[in-house]
Design a protein around this motif. Structure first.
Motif, mmCIF file in Angstrom:
data_model
loop_
_atom_site.group_PDB
_atom_site.id
_atom_site.type_symbol
_atom_site.label_atom_id
_atom_site.label_comp_id
_atom_site.label_asym_id
_atom_site.label_seq_id
_atom_site.Cartn_x
_atom_site.Cartn_y
_atom_site.Cartn_z
ATOM 1 N N ALA A 1 0.949 -1.208 -0.039
ATOM 2 C CA ALA A 1 -0.028 0.023 0.025
ATOM 3 C C ALA A 1 1.064 1.624 -0.055
ATOM 4 C CB ALA A 1 -0.970 -0.053 1.283
ATOM 5 N N ALA A 2 1.870 1.256 0.860
ATOM 6 C CA ALA A 2 2.817 2.339 0.878
ATOM 7 C C ALA A 2 3.602 2.461 -0.616
ATOM 8 C CB ALA A 2 3.916 2.265 1.920
ATOM 9 N N GLY A 3 3.841 1.491 -1.176
ATOM 10 C CA GLY A 3 4.465 1.418 -2.435
ATOM 11 C C GLY A 3 3.560 1.995 -3.597
ATOM 12 N N VAL A 4 2.322 1.911 -3.484
ATOM 13 C CA VAL A 4 1.256 2.385 -4.356
ATOM 14 C C VAL A 4 1.206 4.000 -4.215
ATOM 15 C CG1 VAL A 4 -1.293 2.554 -4.946
ATOM 16 C CG2 VAL A 4 -0.041 0.054 -4.522
ATOM 17 N N MET A 5 1.363 4.397 -2.970
ATOM 18 C CA MET A 5 1.180 5.932 -2.731
ATOM 19 C C MET A 5 2.278 6.609 -2.969
ATOM 20 S SD MET A 5 0.820 7.756 1.269
ATOM 21 C CE MET A 5 2.548 7.093 1.651
ATOM 22 N N VAL A 6 3.661 5.679 -3.068
ATOM 23 C CA VAL A 6 4.996 6.414 -3.534
ATOM 24 C C VAL A 6 4.776 6.667 -4.986
ATOM 25 C CG1 VAL A 6 7.357 6.023 -3.570
ATOM 26 C CG2 VAL A 6 6.408 5.670 -1.421
ATOM 27 N N LEU A 7 4.222 5.335 -5.542
ATOM 28 C CA LEU A 7 4.291 5.242 -7.165
ATOM 29 C C LEU A 7 3.305 6.442 -7.522
ATOM 30 C CD1 LEU A 7 4.455 1.536 -7.841
ATOM 31 C CD2 LEU A 7 6.318 3.153 -8.347
#
Length: 416
Positions: free
Chosen positions: A113-119
């Motif tokens: 989920a954090a990766g989606v936010m960063v991307l």
């Protein structure tokens, strides 16, 4: 400011109205939190309140898209990134509330989920370090992305750790969100950033969702936010911290002659999230020293310690509110006033007084007495509501000269 008030009220109202519906669905789906040894609730309570909070957040963001004054907050993709990642982590929390996922699976989902936010555009771009010959440190993707992921996962788990008393996580999160909003809005007013900014909108929406959920969650709670709520709140707070920290270069501040104002963009997020982070660090150190996993549960969190010294459920929550508000809004006031020494001393004095009042022998003795009285009252109510006691009252024959009370129990008048 009026537009932010509108979205805050929208998030609060939608969350408040959606929570009873979510509670009914949680009961029917048997998404219940059964009492465990480390828990303080004594009856099974539905969880999954994070779904109602996410509905409030989504509704408020939709309203914000229709407000001309807030259109500029959608010029970048930060708000959409938080909404998408929030939906993903809320769904992960629902699965955990229903089936109880293991720690590794939850950690993997949090990183995803954090990766989606960063991307989608939320990441640390630079940070100011109040160290000679360093100043503003520009962060490339190779450093900014891992740091953003780490901050997000830490904040998510910190909020999850303090979600142990009725109303605690929702109240502390509302305080943190309001403090972040005050800081972000002030930067916009002073001209360091646009007033209509993504961090201001995110924190206003989050504060509204937490305040709308709190009436259902304050002691005695009718529903828990569960991991679906605590992880959603943690992700949104981390997004606000990342966005607010990177809004303005501290070296452009008017008070650049002193170190404290320059360090405030880094210190404000730390101070706002200090209570959850302190609890998280203490838990990791405590469990590691005992040779246990940092994710293994125990009953030694800050709120458990307040209960152990005798404070009632509500008093322990209010004490945590006080500490969170003092540190959060104290740091924001320092940023607004330029780091005045008098204000810093006042905050320190209030913090010391708060600790002394809570932990002094007299306060602990009074708290133990109040706690004992509260527990005795709960035991009396439990006995009165026990099925056997109700059956005996219903079948007890009436005795001449001994009037019965409305519940059918003979009055003690005339009994020797």
């Amino acid at each position: 400011m009026r537009e932010y008030a509108v979205v805050l009220l929208t998030a609060g109202l939608v969350t408040y109205l959606a929570t009873p519906v979510v509670r009914l669905a949680a009961v029917r789906l048997r998404m219940m939190a059964a009492p465990r040894e480390r828990d303080v609730h004594v009856i099974p309570t539905p969880r999954g309140g994070g779904v109602a909070m996410y509905l409030g957040v989504a509704a408020a963001v939709l309203v914000a898209t229709r407000l001309p004054a807030l259109q500029r907050t959608f010029d970048d993709s930060q708000t959409a990134a938080v909404l998408a990642a929030g939906g993903l982590i809320c769904a992960l929390g629902v699965l955990d509330d229903k089936w109880g996922l293991d720690a590794l699976t939850k950690l993997t989902g949090q990183i995803a989920a954090a990766g989606v936010m960063v991307l989608l555009g939320v990441q640390l771009a630079f940070v100011f370090l109040p160290v000679a010959d360093i100043g503003t440190l520009s962060l490339g993707p190779d450093i900014g992305v891992p740091l953003t992921l780490l901050l997000t996962v830490l904040t998510v788990n910190a909020l999850n750790f303090i979600d142990g008393l009725d109303g605690l996580a929702a109240g502390v999160s509302a305080i943190a969100a309001l403090a972040f909003f005050a800081y972000s809005y002030h930067l916009g007013v002073e001209g360091y950033d646009d007033i209509a900014s993504a961090p201001a909108l995110i924190t206003a929406v989050l504060a509204g969702a937490c305040l709308g959920f709190l009436p259902h969650n304050f002691s005695p709670a009718r529903i828990f936010m569960g991991d679906s709520g605590s992880m959603l709140v943690g992700l949104m707070l981390s997004a606000a911290a990342v966005s607010a920290t990177g809004q303005a270069d501290p070296q452009t501040f008017d008070s650049a002659a002193t170190l404290l104002p320059l360090a405030l963009p880094l210190l404000v997020p730390i101070a706002v999230l200090s209570i959850p982070f302190i609890d998280l660090v203490m838990a990791v150190v405590r469990r590691s020293l005992r040779g246990r996993s940092p994710f293994s549960p125990d009953k030694m969190h800050l709120h458990h310690r307040l209960l152990a010294i005798g404070h009632s459920h509500r008093r322990a929550v209010l004490v945590m509110y006080f500490w969170a508000a003092l540190l959060s809004f104290g740091a924001v006031m320092l940023s607004i006033t330029g780091g005045k020494v008098e204000l810093l001393v006042g905050i320190a004095v209030l913090l010391v007084l708060g600790v002394v009042v809570v932990l002094s022998p007299r306060a602990r003795r009074a708290a133990r007495e109040a706690r004992a009285a509260e527990l005795e009252a709960q035991r009396q109510r439990s006995r009165a509501d026990h099925p056997t006691a109700r059956a005996l009252r219903a079948t007890a024959p009436s005795v001449p000269g001994r009037p019965a009370d409305p519940a059918g129990k003979p009055s003690p008048q005339g009994v020797r």
